[in-house]
Design an enzyme around this catalytic site. Structure first.
Site, PDB file in Angstrom:
ATOM      1  N   GLU A   1       0.843  -1.198   0.000  1.00 41.86           N
ATOM      2  CA  GLU A   1       0.000   0.000   0.000  1.00 41.86           C
ATOM      3  C   GLU A   1       0.885   1.256   0.000  1.00 41.86           C
ATOM      4  O   GLU A   1       0.670   2.169  -0.784  1.00 41.86           O
ATOM      5  CB  GLU A   1      -0.883  -0.048   1.249  1.00 41.86           C
ATOM      6  CG  GLU A   1      -1.848   1.111   1.391  1.00 41.86           C
ATOM      7  CD  GLU A   1      -2.548   1.095   2.734  1.00 41.86           C
ATOM      8  OE1 GLU A   1      -2.120   0.332   3.635  1.00 41.86           O
ATOM      9  OE2 GLU A   1      -3.525   1.847   2.886  1.00 41.86           O
ATOM     10  N   HIS A   2       1.876   1.281   0.902  1.00 41.95           N
ATOM     11  CA  HIS A   2       2.795   2.420   1.015  1.00 41.95           C
ATOM     12  C   HIS A   2       4.230   1.954   0.789  1.00 41.95           C
ATOM     13  O   HIS A   2       4.610   0.901   1.290  1.00 41.95           O
ATOM     14  CB  HIS A   2       2.744   3.042   2.410  1.00 41.95           C
ATOM     15  CG  HIS A   2       1.365   3.400   2.881  1.00 41.95           C
ATOM     16  ND1 HIS A   2       0.686   2.648   3.807  1.00 41.95           N
ATOM     17  CD2 HIS A   2       0.545   4.422   2.542  1.00 41.95           C
ATOM     18  CE1 HIS A   2      -0.493   3.205   4.033  1.00 41.95           C
ATOM     19  NE2 HIS A   2      -0.620   4.282   3.281  1.00 41.95           N
TER      20      HIS A   2
ATOM     21  N   HIS B   1     -29.081  -7.057 -35.805  1.00 40.90           N
ATOM     22  CA  HIS B   1     -27.861  -6.237 -35.791  1.00 40.90           C
ATOM     23  C   HIS B   1     -27.393  -5.971 -37.230  1.00 40.90           C
ATOM     24  O   HIS B   1     -27.101  -4.830 -37.604  1.00 40.90           O
ATOM     25  CB  HIS B   1     -26.738  -6.949 -35.030  1.00 40.90           C
ATOM     26  CG  HIS B   1     -26.863  -6.888 -33.538  1.00 40.90           C
ATOM     27  ND1 HIS B   1     -27.864  -7.514 -32.834  1.00 40.90           N
ATOM     28  CD2 HIS B   1     -26.095  -6.275 -32.596  1.00 40.90           C
ATOM     29  CE1 HIS B   1     -27.704  -7.297 -31.538  1.00 40.90           C
ATOM     30  NE2 HIS B   1     -26.639  -6.542 -31.366  1.00 40.90           N
TER      31      HIS B   1
END
Lengths: 430, 430
Positions: free
Chosen positions: B326-327, B419
Site C-alpha cells: 500500500e505504502h 444487428h
C-alpha cells in the site's frame, strides 16, 4: 410493449414500472461454486480435469489444458476470408480508439516545494473468460482483450470451454488477433479458480474479465479481492430518441437489435410524434414476423419494450438520465445538442446513420458497458481497467518544514503518536 | 519480527509466509445485515430509528436524523484554532492534487470520417460513511469527500454514528470544509441501507464510499450493483527501503507509524546493510517502550513486521513488486531511479524527508489506497471514483458505407440478424 405519454397523470407509475429490476431470481449457486473453487485451490490441475470431464464431457490431462498454437492455426484456417477481413477492420478500429484513451502520467512541484504526481502502470497478467457454445462472441473477445493488450499487459490468458470438444474458430482468430498469449480449453467456476489461484500448468492472473453464466459470475464474486474482476453484467438496454424525420423501419430494426439479445433485454423509443410512434410499432410487428431470433425478440419487446411520447427534447433528456441506459441513440436534427443535455449513458450513437450495432462491432469504443441503470456511476470497459495508478510525493527538508507542522497537529488530534513523531523528528534534525 | 536475507536458501519460504493472508476470520454477518437492509428498504426511517436506538443507544425521530447546520456550527466552535488551521492546510493541498488529477474529454475524427470520443461526467450523489467513536478520522473525511466535490458531485451525504450522542467536532469541521451537503447521525448497516435505497428523509445516492466495521463492509457488498461502492479495505502495510545513510530512529518511527494502526498492520524494512538492520531493530524496540499505542504496535511488529536484507536495489525492487505494498518509502540516494524499477505500489514516498505520515495528512494525494497486495491491480481513491465516462460515435452515410460492411459480416457470423439489418438497411437507402 408499453405506450406512455409523459404529459399524462398515469405516466409516473408506468415509467417507474419500466425502471423496475429485470433481474430474474437465479438459483443460489454460492455453495457449489465455493466447493469447486476450493477443489481447484487445493488440488489444481487434477480438479480442473475432473470438472471438465463432468461438465464439458471432455477427457483432458494437464498437458492438454492449453490449446497449442498449431491447433489454433488449423482452426483459423477454416474461417472464411471475409470474416477474417471483417475481424481485422474491427480489431484495427478498436485498437485505435483504446490507444487514444491511454492516460498520461502527471507530475508537478508546488509552491511549498513538494513534488507530487501519479504514474500509470499496467497489470502484469489478465485472465479473459469466454463462454463456450452459442454465447461465444468473437467481438467480445476483441473488446475484452484489445484494451488489455493496448494497456501493456504482458500475459493475457484466455479460458474458453469446448463442450464435447467443439471449438469456435472465429473466437480463436479473434484471440490471436487481440494479443492473447495463452488459451485454455476450460470453463465454468473451475476456470475462474484456475486463473485466480493458479495451478501447476496455469499461472495466476491479477484480474479476470469477460462474461459468463451464473456459475462464472458467482466464482468471480468469490475470488474478488485476491484478484480484480470486472462488473457483473445485467440485462442490456437501448433507448432510441427519434423524431418523425426517420424511417420507422430503421428505428424498429435498432430496437430489435437490442431485443434479439435475450428475453430480459429492454428497448425503448422516445419520440415527440404520436403518429411516428404508431408507425414504429407497426414496423416492429412486421419485422418480428421474419426475424430469425423472433421468439427471443418478441418476448423482450412484449415484456420490457416501450414507446414514450414526450413534448420536447428537454423532457427526453430528463427521462434518459432517469433510465441511465447502456446504449443511447440520438436520431434527431441536432444530436450533439441533445447529447449535451444528457448525463447518464454508457455509450451514445449520434445521428441517423449510426445504429448501435456499429458500436457492437466496428465503431472502436468498447461494447462492454454498464447495464441496468448502473451508467449512473459506472463506465464501459477501457484501458483503465488494465492499468493502475501509483501516486508519489517527494519532499526535502525545506518542503517538510513548510507542510509538516500541520501534519503533526492532525496526527496528534487523531491520537496517532508515531505518525506525529515520524514528521517532527525529521523537523528536529540539524 | 522476522529477519530474512534474500541470498539464503530459506528465504523463499520465509518471504512467502510474509505475504500470506493477514485477514482474520471474522464471523459471518451476512444474515443479520440482510435483515437490517430489508427492514430499511421496506420500513425506511422507522427502521433506521429502531436500529439506532438499539445499536447506538440514541432515541431519534425522522426529523432528527439530519444534523442541522447550527449544531455543526456549535461543534466546530469547540475545535482548537491550530487544528482548524491544520485542517485547512490539508484540505487545500488535497484539493489541489485532485484538481490536477481531473481528466479531460477526448474526441477525434478518423480517416473513415467517423467521429469518436469519450466524455467524463460526475455522479449525481455520493454517500460517505464515517465510523463513529475512536475510529473517526477527520483526515479520512477530507480524503473521501474532497475528490467527490472536486469531481463535481452535487449531493454529498455523510452518515456518522454518534453512539450515546457523542460527536467528533473535528470530523464535522472536516465535513464542512470538504463540501459535504448533508450529515446524518446514523451508522452501521442501516446507514448503508438508507443511502442505497433511500428513505422518506434520506434520498438515495449513486455510490457509497468510506471505511467501516464488518457490518458496514458486508452491507456495502450486499447493496453493490444498486449503487457503486469503493473497495473493501484490508489490513494496511508499509515497505521502507533504506540504506545505511539514514537515521535508524527515523526509519523505526516510520515502521511504527504503520504498526500503530492496528494489530494486523504490516511494516517491512528492506535494506542492503546488516548492521543498519540491527540498529533499526534496536530503535524500534526502544521507541516501543514509550509509544502511546505500544500494545497495538508491538503486536503488529511482533506478528507481521520484517527486516529483509538484500544485496542490491534491483533485488529490492523485485521484492517490492511481489509485496505490492500500500505504502512504499524509498530512503536511498537516488529514490527516483529505484521508483522507476518498481511497478506495484499504492503510494510512494521519495527521499529521506518524506515519511508516509505526510501522505496520510497533508501531501495531497489520497490516503485511501489498495491494501493487502491489491496494488497489483487496484489504485487509490481519486476523482475517477466519482466520474464516469460516456463514449460516443457519430457517423454519416459516407462513414457508414466505409465501416458498415465489416459490421454486417460479423453480426451475421454471430447469428444476430437484426444487428446486421440495422446496418445494411441504412446502406441500402437511396
Amino acid at each position: 410493449m408499453k405506450r406512455l405519454d409523459s404529459r399524462t397523470p398515469e405516466f409516473e407509475a408506468g415509467f417507474t414500472a419500466l425502471l423496475a429490476d429485470r433481474e430474474t431470481e437465479s438459483g443460489r449457486v454460492d455453495a457449489p461454486v465455493a466447493a469447486i473453487l476450493e477443489a481447484v485451490r487445493t488440488r489444481g490441475d487434477e480438479a480442473i480435469c475432473e470438472f471438465t470431464a463432468r461438465f464439458d464431457r471432455m477427457k483432458l490431462t494437464p498437458d492438454r489444458l492449453a490449446i497449442p498454437a498449431a491447433e489454433v492455426d488449423a482452426a483459423i484456417a477454416q474461417v472464411p476470408r471475409d470474416q477474417l477481413d471483417a475481424l481485422e477492420v474491427a480489431a484495427t478500429r478498436i485498437e485505435a480508439f483504446h490507444r487514444a484513451q491511454l492516460p498520461t502520467d502527471m507530475e508537478f512541484t508546488d509552491a511549498d516545494g513538494v513534488t507530487l504526481g501519479q504514474r500509470w502502470t499496467s497489470l502484469d497478467a489478465v485472465g479473459l473468460y469466454v463462454p463456450g457454445g452459442k454465447a461465444a462472441y468473437p467481438s467480445s473477445v476483441l473488446m475484452n482483450a484489445i484494451p488489455a493488450h493496448v494497456a501493456g499487459v504482458e500475459r493475457l490468458a484466455m479460458c474458453v470451454p469446448t463442450p464435447d470438444g467443439v471449438l469456435n474458430p472465429l473466437v480463436l482468430a479473434a484471440a490471436r488477433r487481440a494479443g492473447v498469449t495463452e488459451i485454455y480449453r476450460i470453463g465454468g467456476a473451475q476456470a475462474v479458480g484456475a486463473m485466480a489461484y493458479g495451478t501447476k500448468t496455469i499461472r495466476p492472473v491479477d484480474r479476470i474479465v469477460g462474461p459468463g453464466n451464473a456459475y462464472v459470475a458467482e466464482a468471480k464474486r468469490q475470488v474478488f479481492g485476491r484478484v480484480g474482476i470486472d462488473s457483473i453484467a445485467g440485462p442490456s438496454e437501448v433507448v432510441v430518441v427519434a423524431d418523425a424525420n426517420n424511417d420507422p423501419r430503421l428505428v424498429a430494426l435498432d430496437l430489435l437489435a437490442q431485443a434479439e439479445h435475450d428475453e430480459l433485454a429492454q428497448a425503448i423509443l422516445i419520440t415527440n410524434d404520436a403518429s411516428f410512434a404508431d408507425r414504429v410499432a407497426e414496423a416492429v410487428a412486421c419485422e418480428l414476423e421474419t426475424l430469425t431470433r423472433r421468439v427471443i425478440a418478441s418476448a423482450s419487446w412484449r415484456d420490457f419494450g416501450a414507446i414514450i411520447l414526450v413534448p420536447d427534447w428537454d423532457e427526453a433528456a430528463r427521462l434518459v438520465d432517469r433510465i441511465a441506459p447502456e446504449h443511447l441513440e440520438l436520431m434527431v436534427d441536432d444530436p450533439r445538442a441533445l447529447f449535451a443535455k444528457t448525463k447518464h449513458a454508457g455509450a451514445v450513437f449520434l445521428g441517423r446513420f449510426c445504429p448501435e450495432a456499429v458500436g457492437d462491432y466496428i465503431g472502436g469504443p468498447n461494447h462492454v458497458l454498464p447495464t441496468s441503470r448502473t451508467a449512473r456511476f459506472a463506465s464501459g470497459l477501457s484501458v483503465y481497467d488494465f492499468l493502475k495508478r501509483t501516486t508519489f510525493i517527494a519532499a526535502d527538508k525545506t518542503a517538510l518544514e513548510r507542510i509538516g507542522p500541520a501534519g503533526v497537529t492532525l496526527a496528534q488530534a487523531e491520537g496517532l503518536e508515531a505518525h506525529a513523531l515520524s514528521i517532527s523528528a525529521r523537523l528536529d534534525k540539524r
